[in-house]
Design a protein around this motif. Structure first.
Motif, PDB file in Angstrom:
ATOM      1  N   LEU A   1       0.854  -1.177   0.000  1.00 54.69           N
ATOM      2  CA  LEU A   1       0.000   0.000   0.000  1.00 54.69           C
ATOM      3  C   LEU A   1       0.894   1.232   0.000  1.00 54.69           C
ATOM      4  O   LEU A   1       1.762   1.372   0.862  1.00 54.69           O
ATOM      5  N   THR A   2       0.708   2.099  -0.994  1.00 50.14           N
ATOM      6  CA  THR A   2       1.532   3.297  -1.113  1.00 50.14           C
ATOM      7  C   THR A   2       0.756   4.573  -0.800  1.00 50.14           C
ATOM      8  O   THR A   2       1.338   5.646  -0.768  1.00 50.14           O
ATOM      9  N   GLY A   3      -0.549   4.433  -0.582  1.00 50.68           N
ATOM     10  CA  GLY A   3      -1.363   5.589  -0.251  1.00 50.68           C
ATOM     11  C   GLY A   3      -2.822   5.213  -0.139  1.00 50.68           C
ATOM     12  O   GLY A   3      -3.214   4.079  -0.421  1.00 50.68           O
ATOM     13  N   VAL A   4      -3.621   6.178   0.269  1.00 50.81           N
ATOM     14  CA  VAL A   4      -5.067   5.995   0.380  1.00 50.81           C
ATOM     15  C   VAL A   4      -5.734   7.233  -0.210  1.00 50.81           C
ATOM     16  O   VAL A   4      -5.317   8.363   0.066  1.00 50.81           O
ATOM     17  N   LEU A   5      -6.752   7.004  -1.012  1.00 51.91           N
ATOM     18  CA  LEU A   5      -7.540   8.068  -1.619  1.00 51.91           C
ATOM     19  C   LEU A   5      -8.890   8.087  -0.909  1.00 51.91           C
ATOM     20  O   LEU A   5      -9.553   7.052  -0.824  1.00 51.91           O
ATOM     21  N   VAL A   6      -9.286   9.250  -0.367  1.00 53.42           N
ATOM     22  CA  VAL A   6     -10.532   9.355   0.399  1.00 53.42           C
ATOM     23  C   VAL A   6     -11.385  10.468  -0.197  1.00 53.42           C
ATOM     24  O   VAL A   6     -10.890  11.559  -0.487  1.00 53.42           O
ATOM     25  N   ASP A   7     -12.679  10.187  -0.350  1.00 56.55           N
ATOM     26  CA  ASP A   7     -13.619  11.207  -0.809  1.00 56.55           C
ATOM     27  C   ASP A   7     -14.413  11.689   0.403  1.00 56.55           C
ATOM     28  O   ASP A   7     -15.352  11.041   0.848  1.00 56.55           O
ATOM     29  N   PHE A   8     -13.974  12.820   0.955  1.00 59.75           N
ATOM     30  CA  PHE A   8     -14.657  13.421   2.085  1.00 59.75           C
ATOM     31  C   PHE A   8     -15.859  14.204   1.570  1.00 59.75           C
ATOM     32  O   PHE A   8     -15.749  14.975   0.622  1.00 59.75           O
ATOM     33  N   ALA A   9     -17.014  14.023   2.210  1.00 59.02           N
ATOM     34  CA  ALA A   9     -18.226  14.728   1.806  1.00 59.02           C
ATOM     35  C   ALA A   9     -18.326  16.099   2.450  1.00 59.02           C
ATOM     36  O   ALA A   9     -18.902  17.022   1.878  1.00 59.02           O
ATOM     37  N   TRP A  10     -17.748  16.239   3.643  1.00 58.23           N
ATOM     38  CA  TRP A  10     -17.856  17.483   4.394  1.00 58.23           C
ATOM     39  C   TRP A  10     -16.662  17.599   5.324  1.00 58.23           C
ATOM     40  O   TRP A  10     -16.196  16.595   5.861  1.00 58.23           O
ATOM     41  N   ALA A  11     -16.198  18.811   5.517  1.00 60.52           N
ATOM     42  CA  ALA A  11     -15.094  19.040   6.453  1.00 60.52           C
ATOM     43  C   ALA A  11     -15.197  20.454   7.001  1.00 60.52           C
ATOM     44  O   ALA A  11     -15.474  21.391   6.254  1.00 60.52           O
ATOM     45  N   THR A  12     -15.006  20.581   8.308  1.00 60.17           N
ATOM     46  CA  THR A  12     -14.912  21.888   8.946  1.00 60.17           C
ATOM     47  C   THR A  12     -13.825  21.803   9.999  1.00 60.17           C
ATOM     48  O   THR A  12     -13.510  20.717  10.483  1.00 60.17           O
ATOM     49  N   GLY A  13     -13.261  22.941  10.361  1.00 58.50           N
ATOM     50  CA  GLY A  13     -12.352  22.898  11.483  1.00 58.50           C
ATOM     51  C   GLY A  13     -11.080  23.690  11.338  1.00 58.50           C
ATOM     52  O   GLY A  13     -10.924  24.500  10.434  1.00 58.50           O
ATOM     53  N   SER A  14     -10.194  23.380  12.241  1.00 56.94           N
ATOM     54  CA  SER A  14      -8.929  24.087  12.383  1.00 56.94           C
ATOM     55  C   SER A  14      -7.814  23.312  11.692  1.00 56.94           C
ATOM     56  O   SER A  14      -8.034  22.248  11.142  1.00 56.94           O
ATOM     57  N   ASP A  15      -6.609  23.868  11.783  1.00 59.12           N
ATOM     58  CA  ASP A  15      -5.461  23.205  11.169  1.00 59.12           C
ATOM     59  C   ASP A  15      -4.892  22.161  12.126  1.00 59.12           C
ATOM     60  O   ASP A  15      -4.237  22.488  13.110  1.00 59.12           O
ATOM     61  N   GLN A  16      -5.199  20.930  11.851  1.00 60.24           N
ATOM     62  CA  GLN A  16      -4.619  19.819  12.593  1.00 60.24           C
ATOM     63  C   GLN A  16      -4.376  18.690  11.601  1.00 60.24           C
ATOM     64  O   GLN A  16      -4.861  18.722  10.480  1.00 60.24           O
ATOM     65  N   ASN A  17      -3.600  17.723  12.007  1.00 65.52           N
ATOM     66  CA  ASN A  17      -3.354  16.577  11.140  1.00 65.52           C
ATOM     67  C   ASN A  17      -4.377  15.495  11.410  1.00 65.52           C
ATOM     68  O   ASN A  17      -4.728  15.230  12.556  1.00 65.52           O
ATOM     69  N   ILE A  18      -4.829  14.877  10.341  1.00 68.56           N
ATOM     70  CA  ILE A  18      -5.790  13.785  10.400  1.00 68.56           C
ATOM     71  C   ILE A  18      -5.046  12.508  10.043  1.00 68.56           C
ATOM     72  O   ILE A  18      -4.393  12.434   8.996  1.00 68.56           O
ATOM     73  N   GLU A  19      -5.157  11.508  10.899  1.00 68.29           N
ATOM     74  CA  GLU A  19      -4.460  10.239  10.672  1.00 68.29           C
ATOM     75  C   GLU A  19      -5.294   9.326   9.781  1.00 68.29           C
ATOM     76  O   GLU A  19      -6.487   9.122  10.007  1.00 68.29           O
ATOM     77  N   VAL A  20      -4.635   8.775   8.775  1.00 66.79           N
ATOM     78  CA  VAL A  20      -5.208   7.759   7.899  1.00 66.79           C
ATOM     79  C   VAL A  20      -4.435   6.480   8.186  1.00 66.79           C
ATOM     80  O   VAL A  20      -3.206   6.505   8.253  1.00 66.79           O
ATOM     81  N   ALA A  21      -5.147   5.382   8.383  1.00 70.50           N
ATOM     82  CA  ALA A  21      -4.478   4.168   8.864  1.00 70.50           C
ATOM     83  C   ALA A  21      -4.890   2.938   8.074  1.00 70.50           C
ATOM     84  O   ALA A  21      -5.904   2.930   7.360  1.00 70.50           O
ATOM     85  N   VAL A  22      -4.072   1.902   8.250  1.00 70.01           N
ATOM     86  CA  VAL A  22      -4.333   0.574   7.701  1.00 70.01           C
ATOM     87  C   VAL A  22      -4.235  -0.405   8.862  1.00 70.01           C
ATOM     88  O   VAL A  22      -3.289  -0.333   9.659  1.00 70.01           O
ATOM     89  N   TRP A  23      -5.223  -1.280   8.970  1.00 67.44           N
ATOM     90  CA  TRP A  23      -5.272  -2.280  10.040  1.00 67.44           C
ATOM     91  C   TRP A  23      -5.330  -3.673   9.435  1.00 67.44           C
ATOM     92  O   TRP A  23      -5.860  -3.860   8.333  1.00 67.44           O
ATOM     93  N   ASN A  24      -4.821  -4.663  10.160  1.00 66.05           N
ATOM     94  CA  ASN A  24      -5.031  -6.040   9.725  1.00 66.05           C
ATOM     95  C   ASN A  24      -6.463  -6.440  10.066  1.00 66.05           C
ATOM     96  O   ASN A  24      -7.199  -5.666  10.688  1.00 66.05           O
ATOM     97  N   ASN A  25      -6.864  -7.625   9.654  1.00 66.18           N
ATOM     98  CA  ASN A  25      -8.246  -8.062   9.902  1.00 66.18           C
ATOM     99  C   ASN A  25      -8.317  -9.059  11.047  1.00 66.18           C
ATOM    100  O   ASN A  25      -9.175  -9.923  11.068  1.00 66.18           O
ATOM    101  N   GLN A  26      -7.460  -8.903  12.020  1.00 62.88           N
ATOM    102  CA  GLN A  26      -7.362  -9.857  13.120  1.00 62.88           C
ATOM    103  C   GLN A  26      -8.140  -9.426  14.357  1.00 62.88           C
ATOM    104  O   GLN A  26      -7.948  -9.980  15.433  1.00 62.88           O
ATOM    105  N   GLY A  27      -9.017  -8.430  14.221  1.00 63.99           N
ATOM    106  CA  GLY A  27      -9.795  -7.971  15.365  1.00 63.99           C
ATOM    107  C   GLY A  27     -10.930  -8.922  15.702  1.00 63.99           C
ATOM    108  O   GLY A  27     -11.211  -9.892  14.984  1.00 63.99           O
ATOM    109  N   GLN A  28     -11.615  -8.626  16.781  1.00 67.65           N
ATOM    110  CA  GLN A  28     -12.724  -9.456  17.243  1.00 67.65           C
ATOM    111  C   GLN A  28     -13.822  -9.520  16.183  1.00 67.65           C
ATOM    112  O   GLN A  28     -14.222  -8.510  15.624  1.00 67.65           O
ATOM    113  N   ASP A  29     -14.291 -10.724  15.894  1.00 70.35           N
ATOM    114  CA  ASP A  29     -15.365 -10.964  14.918  1.00 70.35           C
ATOM    115  C   ASP A  29     -15.037 -10.412  13.532  1.00 70.35           C
ATOM    116  O   ASP A  29     -15.914  -9.933  12.817  1.00 70.35           O
TER     117      ASP A  29
END
Length: 172
Positions: free
Chosen positions: A21-49
């Motif tokens: 994985l070299t990146g993630v493309l996200v289509d945000f429908a709405w955004a408001t706010g201040s200047d902060q960093n938003i984390e985009v992540a990748v998880w394995n599928n080993q969680g509960q259920d």
């Protein structure tokens, strides 16, 4: 996003190959706010259920960049400077801002268009819940989250030479 206390949104992706994985493309429908960093992540599928498990990689994007892209009706590309190796099914998603007044919303498809439902949300109690679950929205949807993957990754040397001007027999 803070009205319900959601912490993150993610999509499930099936994968039977060794990919990077070299990146993630996200289509945000709405955004408001201040200047902060938003984390985009990748998880394995080993969680509960079958939920998202351990985070295996992440990157970030400025909320200001997302605001600009939403205003221009553009998707936001978040590059991963270090490619994430994917050897099985995985999740990709976004942690939502927790600052009052900062809001992100992601586009989803119409109910029934995703069978099984691929969209998951991380609740403020720490549980990942599938949108199709009876305790959630009971919708068969997926978010507009698109992982960018390749089966090859460019190698980068992680060393430096102590001496670069050498003659035969010199030690580097």
């Amino acid at each position: 996003n803070n009205e319900f206390g959601d912490k993150a949104k993610a999509n499930f992706f099936e994968n039977s190959m060794s990919l990077y994985l070299t990146g993630v493309l996200v289509d945000f429908a709405w955004a408001t706010g201040s200047d902060q960093n938003i984390e985009v992540a990748v998880w394995n599928n080993q969680g509960q259920d079958g939920s998202p498990g351990d985070k295996i990689g992440s990157s970030s994007v400025s909320l200001n960049e997302i605001l600009q892209n939403v205003g221009n009706e553009e998707l936001t590309f978040i590059p991963f400077n270090t490619a994430v190796e994917l050897t099985g099914d995985f999740y990709a998603g976004v942690y939502l801002p927790e600052t009052a007044g900062d809001t992100l919303a992601l586009w989803t498809n119409t109910d029934g268009d995703s069978d099984p439902p691929e969209a998951w949300e991380l609740w403020n109690n720490g549980d990942w819940v599938n949108y199709g679950d009876a305790s959630s929205w009971q919708l068969d949807v997926s978010h507009a989250i698109f992982p960018v993957v390749t089966d090859e990754v460019e190698l980068t040397a992680n060393f430096v030479a102590g001496q670069t001007n050498v003659t035969p027999g010199d030690i580097v």
